[in-house]
Design an enzyme around this catalytic site. Structure first.
Site, PDB file in Angstrom:
ATOM      1  N   ALA A 138      33.732 -52.936  34.696  1.00 25.56           N
ATOM      2  CA  ALA A 138      34.085 -53.611  34.639  1.00 25.56           C
ATOM      3  C   ALA A 138      32.996 -54.210  34.568  1.00 25.56           C
ATOM      4  O   ALA A 138      32.602 -55.591  33.351  1.00 25.56           O
ATOM      5  CB  ALA A 138      34.532 -54.623  35.551  1.00 25.56           C
ATOM      6  N   THR A 139      31.408 -54.433  35.141  1.00 29.88           N
ATOM      7  CA  THR A 139      30.930 -54.934  35.200  1.00 29.88           C
ATOM      8  C   THR A 139      29.566 -54.746  33.057  1.00 29.88           C
ATOM      9  O   THR A 139      29.220 -55.528  32.982  1.00 29.88           O
ATOM     10  CB  THR A 139      29.204 -54.554  36.210  1.00 29.88           C
TER      11      THR A 139
ATOM     12  N   ASN B  34      38.315 -63.590  41.802  1.00 27.57           N
ATOM     13  CA  ASN B  34      37.975 -62.557  42.673  1.00 27.57           C
ATOM     14  C   ASN B  34      37.644 -62.627  43.872  1.00 27.57           C
ATOM     15  O   ASN B  34      37.990 -61.982  45.153  1.00 27.57           O
ATOM     16  CB  ASN B  34      37.121 -61.732  41.776  1.00 27.57           C
TER      17      ASN B  34
ATOM     18  N   GLN C 183      41.047 -58.666  38.585  1.00 30.05           N
ATOM     19  CA  GLN C 183      41.782 -58.695  39.659  1.00 30.05           C
ATOM     20  C   GLN C 183      42.966 -59.444  38.822  1.00 30.05           C
ATOM     21  O   GLN C 183      44.090 -59.115  40.041  1.00 30.05           O
ATOM     22  CB  GLN C 183      41.624 -59.482  40.497  1.00 30.05           C
TER      23      GLN C 183
ATOM     24  N   SER D 278      39.105 -52.779  35.178  1.00 23.05           N
ATOM     25  CA  SER D 278      38.306 -51.463  35.778  1.00 23.05           C
ATOM     26  C   SER D 278      39.512 -50.848  36.401  1.00 23.05           C
ATOM     27  O   SER D 278      40.421 -50.975  36.559  1.00 23.05           O
ATOM     28  CB  SER D 278      37.960 -52.501  36.455  1.00 23.05           C
ATOM     29  N   ALA D 279      39.560 -49.305  36.317  1.00 20.58           N
ATOM     30  CA  ALA D 279      40.234 -48.637  36.326  1.00 20.58           C
ATOM     31  C   ALA D 279      40.743 -48.319  38.707  1.00 20.58           C
ATOM     32  O   ALA D 279      41.862 -48.592  38.810  1.00 20.58           O
ATOM     33  CB  ALA D 279      40.126 -46.573  36.159  1.00 20.58           C
ATOM     34  N   HIS D 280      38.768 -48.803  38.847  1.00 20.95           N
ATOM     35  CA  HIS D 280      39.184 -48.084  40.420  1.00 20.95           C
ATOM     36  C   HIS D 280      39.852 -49.714  41.016  1.00 20.95           C
ATOM     37  O   HIS D 280      40.230 -49.669  42.448  1.00 20.95           O
ATOM     38  CB  HIS D 280      38.266 -48.691  41.531  1.00 20.95           C
TER      39      HIS D 280
ATOM     40  N   THR E   6      29.497 -39.578  25.329  1.00 20.10           N
ATOM     41  CA  THR E   6      30.456 -38.529  26.327  1.00 20.10           C
ATOM     42  C   THR E   6      31.798 -39.452  27.078  1.00 20.10           C
ATOM     43  O   THR E   6      31.555 -40.069  28.187  1.00 20.10           O
ATOM     44  CB  THR E   6      30.121 -37.005  26.361  1.00 20.10           C
TER      45      THR E   6
ATOM     46  N   CYS F  53      30.469 -57.016  45.368  1.00 19.11           N
ATOM     47  CA  CYS F  53      29.285 -56.827  44.537  1.00 19.11           C
ATOM     48  C   CYS F  53      28.765 -57.720  45.156  1.00 19.11           C
ATOM     49  O   CYS F  53      27.376 -57.347  44.652  1.00 19.11           O
ATOM     50  CB  CYS F  53      29.885 -57.219  43.241  1.00 19.11           C
TER      51      CYS F  53
END
Lengths: 384, 130
Positions: free
Chosen positions: A72-73, A152, A180, A200-202, A240, A325
């Site tokens: 996300a950053t 967040n 979020q 964001s995936a995590h 890649t 963060c």
């Protein structure tokens, strides 16, 4: 045994996600570079395509509108810097809020150094930026509005659809940090007229180190590139693509979409249980009260106790002071200061965030630990 | 962050000896700091025949502050009143493995001990070393 209530910082990888990633890593047929124009490359590309489709479906976009990033950053940096710089001939005015994530605030500060004018909105006492605030400051030279869907730190939900209508009518691009919101709230770039959206995936049960920027291709064909290299992802984000990461992201997106309604309802019930019990501890204040709040975040402040001591007293709980963060910076949260909190009250704020594994029994146990920890921290402190 | 605390800090934070408040008409107190600065220490004392027969504390501050104050007050129990002036909190830094950026809390502790002394004896100057 620590009770994990920090899902807004990172939520555990779902078993299905881990299995999909391991499968890609172990499959000899999927080891090629997905950009390579040969059968093994095309096999790897199929994994990427599936992930694009899954993430796109989660946010109401088309597969071709997904640009994968490192998280996300990077998505927020690419959106803010890329959009404003690309549109600078049209205007040099940007609107955002002091309560945005650091990965939006810092690029906006950079734009100021480059000669852009940034209008910094401040939320009301409930933490919400209302569309009327944007309407009051938007101008013909406004090229970008960047506001998050779910805050967040305190979990309040902004009216993205109203912001979208407003920005579209002024031809300002709307960027939404939906990190979020994804998987917890309905996120639909088309319905809400969002031009750029970060996920964001995590935060949804996927792996760390991968995210996406979603672009409405009917409006956003180009951004000013942050990275220069090969032509992957139309040159918007060369490099890649990490096939196994994307496989995990795709499965996480599928799971989030499939369980959105039931999981949001389950988390809302747990959130309400947690809120009621935490605020029953004398003196504890709920942040974002009165606003609509996301199902998974509860932020409370504890007057009269020092923040670092409070966190040690709550050591059996994995919770955050605010955004993970920002942990360790020592500065009180800008979000909480905008709500009118003093520096010491901002420091004595605790964010609980719930996720897929959270149970009602864990909520009860967490509240017991919280009450004991707060009582201990209060015994230490002189009476004001 | 929490795992960085040494055992002695954890022990004195979790179960601090000499935690106030003290009760009684003969309790006097000295304090230093303020919540807005992140550290506020209150030392309470009962002094008889020139000795601190009871000392207690309460501290608004980080775990290092709490542990340092508890340790100091524990060691000063029963000591002559003048020990409140002579005690050197900075000597606790090594024992507590105190990070450099936390040393300001020891100066606040020193001020609180001195102000507690002054609550009993206003005749003696309590400036810095000669």
């Amino acid at each position: 045994m620590t009770l994990y209530f920090d899902h807004a910082a990172s939520t555990p990888v779902a078993p299905e996600v881990a299995a999909a990633m391991a499968s890609v890593l172990a499959d000899p047929a999927l080891q090629a570079n997905p950009a390579a124009d040969h059968p093994p490359g095309r096999a790897a590309l199929a994994v990427v395509d599936a992930a694009q489709a899954a993430v796109a479906t989660l946010v109401g976009a088309l597969a071709g509108e997904i640009v994968f990033t490192s998280g996300a950053t990077e998505s927020n940096n690419l959106a803010v810097l890329g959009a404003a710089r690309w549109r600078r001939a049209r205007g040099r005015h940007v609107i955002t809020a002091a309560t945005e994530h650091a990965s939006v605030v810092a690029p906006c500060r950079q734009l100021e150094r480059e000669g852009f004018e940034v209008t910094w909105l401040r939320p009301g006492p409930d933490g919400v930026i209302v569309p009327a605030q944007v309407a009051a400051v938007i101008r013909p030279d406004t090229v970008l509005v960047s506001l998050m869907q779910v805050n967040n730190e305190i979990g309040v939900v902004q009216d993205v659809a109203a912001l979208g209508r407003l920005c579209r009518s002024a031809d300002a691009w709307l960027h939404v940090d939906a990190v979020q919101a994804a998987g917890r709230e309905i996120v639909d770039v088309r319905a809400a007229q969002v031009d750029l959206l970060s996920v964001s995936a995590h935060k949804i049960g996927g792996p760390k180190g991968v995210g996406a920027l979603v672009l409405d291709e009917s409006r956003v064909q180009r951004l000013d590139y942050l990275h220069h290299g090969g032509g992957q992802q139309r040159g918007l984000r060369p490099g890649t693509l990490p096939t196994h990461q994307l496989a995990g992201f795709g499965v996480a997106a599928d799971l989030a979409r499939a369980g959105l309604t039931t999981e949001a309802a389950r988390l809302t019930a747990l959130r309400d249980q947690l809120c009621a019990a935490l605020t029953a501890v004398p003196g504890v204040r709920l942040n974002g009260q009165g606003a609509r709040r996301a199902p998974h975040i509860v932020s409370v402040s504890v007057p009269g106790v020092e923040g670092e001591s409070l966190r040690l007293a709550l050591e059996g709980l994995a919770v955050s002071a605010g955004a993970a963060c920002d942990a360790g910076h020592g500065e009180p949260s800008a979000v909480l200061r905008c709500l009118g909190h003093s520096g010491e009250l901002a420091r004595s704020t605790v964010r609980f965030s719930l996720g897929r594994g959270t149970t009602a029994a864990e909520v009860d146990a967490a509240v017991r630990l919280f009450a004991v920890g707060v009582a201990h921290a209060r015994r230490l402190a002189p009476a004001a | 962050m929490a795992s960085a605390y040494p055992d002695i800090v954890r022990r004195y934070f979790a179960d601090p000896p000499c935690l106030g408040p003290l009760a009684g008409d003969d309790v006097r107190r000295g304090e230093a700091g303020a919540p807005a600065t992140g550290t506020w220490i209150v030392i309470e004392s009962i002094v008889r025949e020139g000795r601190c027969v009871e000392l207690a504390f309460r501290a608004y501050g980080c775990p290092w502050t709490v542990a340092a104050t508890a340790l100091a007050v524990e060691r000063l129990q029963g000591a002559p009143l003048t020990s409140l002036l002579d005690f050197a909190p900075l000597d606790l830094a090594a024992e507590l493995n105190l990070p450099v950026e936390k040393r300001g809390s020891l100066l606040t502790l020193q001020d609180a001990l001195r102000n507690c002394f002054r609550a009993w004896d206003t005749t003696r100057p309590i400036g810095g070393p000669p």
